[in-house]
Structure formats: structure tokens, C-alpha cells
Design a protein around this motif. Sequence first.
Motif, PDB file in Angstrom:
ATOM      1  N   PHE A 102       1.094  -0.737  -0.018  1.00 36.70           N
ATOM      2  CA  PHE A 102       0.011  -0.210  -0.146  1.00 36.70           C
ATOM      3  C   PHE A 102       0.944   0.795   0.406  1.00 36.70           C
ATOM      4  N   VAL A 106      -2.849   4.649   3.207  1.00 35.88           N
ATOM      5  CA  VAL A 106      -3.501   3.759   3.848  1.00 35.88           C
ATOM      6  C   VAL A 106      -3.598   4.185   5.064  1.00 35.88           C
ATOM      7  N   ASP A 152      -7.698   2.102   1.985  1.00 37.46           N
ATOM      8  CA  ASP A 152      -6.304   1.783   0.450  1.00 37.46           C
ATOM      9  C   ASP A 152      -6.341   3.150   0.342  1.00 37.46           C
ATOM     10  N   GLU A 153      -6.612   3.582   0.988  1.00 38.17           N
ATOM     11  CA  GLU A 153      -5.670   5.984   1.159  1.00 38.17           C
ATOM     12  C   GLU A 153      -5.910   6.612   1.540  1.00 38.17           C
TER      13      GLU A 153
END
Length: 250
Positions: free
Chosen positions: A84, A87, A208-209
Amino acid sequence: MFKQFKKHLAATVIVSSTLISSAANAGLIHLWEANGNTLDSIGGVAGTLQGGASFGAGLSGQAFSFDGARQLFTAAVDLSPSNFASVTFGAWVNISAIPNNRGWVMGHDNGGYDRSLSLHDSRFAAPAAGVGRTYTSTLPTVTLNEWKFLAASYAGNGQVTTVYYDGQSQEVSNTANSNGNNFFSVGGLSNFGGHEINGLVDNVFIFDEALSVDELRAIERNGTPVPAPATLALFGLGLAGIGYSRRRKA
């Protein structure tokens, strides 16, 4: 005319609720609600309770319960930068005690400066995140026996990590994490004893950001990363009213 409006209203609420839910959940890849099980309601990655960890009364429903003695929840999710680039992860925590004034709440730390959320003695039991170096937390000290929202948002190596606790945030620049364990743990570190927490953890989530402070604050207010159905329905009702008004004017 009224029957047509009712049909239009119902269709609009359904469609708008679906669209809003999808938008609000964009980036949400895992959610362990801990309601008597270890299921992941978003990503389907079921976890495992270890060392006698169980369930207790949660912020909503039930929560994972840890006694500070090698009790963990683990799931096969790798938070490493190689997996990632950015995250965000967090949960609602109700800490009963901090053994030895330290404890890792969650993350994939294998003993280095990996991505994690901790309560550490050098930070005076204030929440901190693994960012690749030691730093002094400016967040409030942990309030025991109360539900608090805790999260870390990693923009990526060489960038800013935001640590969030109980409505306040701290930005730490120049994050430089290495790859840690290839699994995610809650309640402590699987590699080391004496680093566990004593208390409850509810609605554990991973995006996931890198979420902004405003986005984290919105999740905190909501009590879950998933939008409330009532809010979606009301929003849909508003859209339906607008559409009906335009039809009448036309």
C-alpha cells in the motif's frame, strides 16, 4: 400525479442511496465490526482471535476484548509500503489499563518502525504512529475507560502521516516505513510480549488511501466508516423533492 411522485420518490431513494453508499465507501477495503465474530464485512478477510481474546460490550454491539496478556486479533492483511503506497487504519478504543505504560493497539509492526498505532512510554501514553523514526506526540494522553476514536493516515514514504485521537490530530513529516509483518494485528504485537493493551476495540477499519482530517472526523461522528441508512434515505428524499419540483415547473 401523486402515484407517479411516490414511484419517482422510491426509485430516487434507492438509486441515490446506492450511489452515496458507494461513494462514501470508496477506498474502504476492510471492516471488522467484532459483533461476536471475526468476519470482515467489506473485504471478506476473516481474522483469528489468539491467546483467549474474546468479545465485550462495544461502542455499537460488541467489541474485541483484550486483557493485556498476549491476547490478539490477527488478519491476513499486509500494510507494508510495498503493498500500500498510502493507507489509513483505525478503530474505536476503550482502554482499561496500559501495562508498563506502553502498548501497541494495531498495525503490522515486526519490531522496527513499521506502520502501527501505539501507546508508548516515551510519548507519555499519548497515541503515536510508526513513521520510521522517534517523535514526540502532541496528542492528548489516553483517557481510560471511555470510548475514543483512534486512526493513522499514511500518505506514503517521504510524505506526511496524520495521527488522530479523540478529535485532535498531529501531522508527522518525512515518513519512512519499512515492510513489516505480512498480517495485521490488533491488541498488541505478535512478535513481542509485554506490548499488549488491556481494553476493548470496536469497528476496526482499513482504507487503501490516506484520509484527510475532515474525513476522519466525519467517520468519528458517524461511529462507523459505513454511512448511516437514515442519512442516505433523507438525502434521497431531498433529491426526489427537487426532481418532482422541476417536473411540475416544466
